[in-house]
Design an enzyme around this catalytic site. Structure first.
Site, PDB file in Angstrom:
ATOM      1  CB  CYS A 153      -0.930  -0.008   1.215  1.00 37.44           C
ATOM      2  SG  CYS A 153      -1.962   1.462   1.308  1.00 37.44           S
ATOM      3  CB  CYS A 156      -0.618   2.566   4.064  1.00 37.83           C
ATOM      4  SG  CYS A 156      -2.068   1.874   3.287  1.00 37.83           S
ATOM      5  CG  ASP A 157       3.236   1.163   4.366  1.00 34.79           C
ATOM      6  OD1 ASP A 157       2.795   1.596   5.442  1.00 34.79           O
ATOM      7  OD2 ASP A 157       3.032   0.005   3.975  1.00 34.79           O
TER       8      ASP A 157
END
Ligand code: NAP
Length: 327
Positions: A153, A156-157
């Site tokens: 992701c 997200c990261d």
């Protein structure tokens, strides 16, 4: 997009049943674009509808940083925003939402019984819109370094990789789109693709090829992810010369496609050899009263717009099925 915490505060199943009665017209399994659009159309048809999601409303689409190909948004829209709009609109027309896991489906004379957590809920029809989940590479180091340099992701990261060197594995729309997104953080992004041509849409491929931070390693297959506490190196094999080499890397983002979440339904409906549910144009599956919509069904174009279209058609077919068979 409803967060996990918000979902857990939604009404309990008992409260929903008390309000709606013991028999639903429609249970929708999955709260991505297909399921939420089905809920919107079912609500407008005044079907007593329950939508069940086990993770996050909005599905995989909710994690996309920027969506440029959903009509009506000429400046693009984030996955999070569009998911929230889908959700708001479905709720406006009366669908009930429940956060939980569907554990099984049984035919009971004219109706179906859906096992949700520990309860059996009766329904006249079902729409399976359970989507798909990211494929894994299944190579050494992938599990070991998950969350320690291996990610699925970018939204997200991505922020953890400011000025770092990262690899994106895959050559489809997801890999290229997320590589482009990651250019705002990383200093260098190597797309590692096993062939000599990207599968991604031309417009995305052109952007990646022209981006000074993106490098494409053609005909390259990742073999191993190595490191100590975190990812430090990857081992790549050239698919033509068959030679392997190692190079240093800070992070690996994996975008090698997805698998349909269809195992639970394999005894009820027909699947193709890859596990996608077979439907006709009305989204009917092999089981009467059960429809499928979105990424979980066999189709040629998996997009938010086609998932939404499937959802609308499936809800309409459920309404017609109830009107013709159960009234
Ligand atoms: P995809 O289109 O199936 O592409 C997967 C990519 O990963 C392919 O390039 C494939 O290589 C490669 N791959 C598969 N297994 C691999 C392995 N074991 N090792 C190395 N590489 C491997 O998957 P996706 O990009 O996740 O997209 C899924 C669906 O969502 C598609 O229908 C896509 O169009 C859609 N989508 C659309 C958008 C958009 O419209 N903006 C954005 C994201 C996703 P090969 O090419 O050699 O097979």
């Amino acid at each position: 997009m409803t967060t996990l915490e918000e979902l857990k505060t939604l009404p309990k199943l008992d409260a929903i049943i008390e309000k709606q009665g013991p028999l639903f017209d429609l249970i929708i399994i999955g709260g991505g674009p297909a399921g939420l659009t089905a809920a919107l159309y079912a609500g407008r048809a005044r079907l007593k509808t329950l939508i069940i999601e086990r993770a996050l409303l909005g599905g995989m689409a909710s994690t996309a940083f920027h969506i440029d190909n959903y009509p009506g948004f000429p400046r693009g829209v984030s996955g999070m925003d569009i998911s929230r709009y889908f959700e708001e609109q479905a709720k406006k027309f009366g669908a009930d939402f429940y956060y939980g896991e569907v554990l099984g489906i049984k035919r009971k004379e004219l109706y179906y019984e859906v096992k949700i957590d520990k309860k059996d809920i009766s329904t006249k029809t079902i729409i399976i819109a359970a989507g798909s989940e990211s494929k894994k590479l299944n190579i050494k180091g992938e599990n070991e370094f998950r969350g320690k340099g291996v990610s699925y992701c970018a939204t997200c990261d991505g922020p953890f990789y400011k000025d770092k060197s990262i690899a994106v594995i895959g050559g489809g729309n997801s890999a290229v789109e997320e590589a482009l997104y990651l250019t705002r953080y990383a200093s260098k992004i190597s797309i590692i693709h096993r062939r000599d041509k990207l599968r991604a849409d031309k417009i995305l491929a052109e952007q990646a090829l022209n981006d000074p931070k993106i490098f494409i390693l053609w005909n390259s297959q990742i073999e191993e992810i190595l490191g100590a506490a975190r990812v430090e190196n990857i081992k790549i094999k050239n698919t033509i010369t068959k030679k392997s080499s190692r190079f240093p890397i800070d992070g690996v983002f994996v975008y090698v496609g997805s698998n349909p979440n269809s195992k639970l339904f394999s005894n009820l409906v027909k699947l193709d050899k890859n596990g996608y549910i077979l439907t006709n144009e009305e989204m009917k599956t092999a089981a009467s009263g059960i429809f499928a919509a979105g990424d979980i069904r066999k189709k040629t174009l998996r997009q938010i717009v086609t998932a939404a279209s499937d959802g609308a058609i499936a809800a309409n077919s459920a309404r017609i099925y109830i009107d013709s068979n159960l009234k």
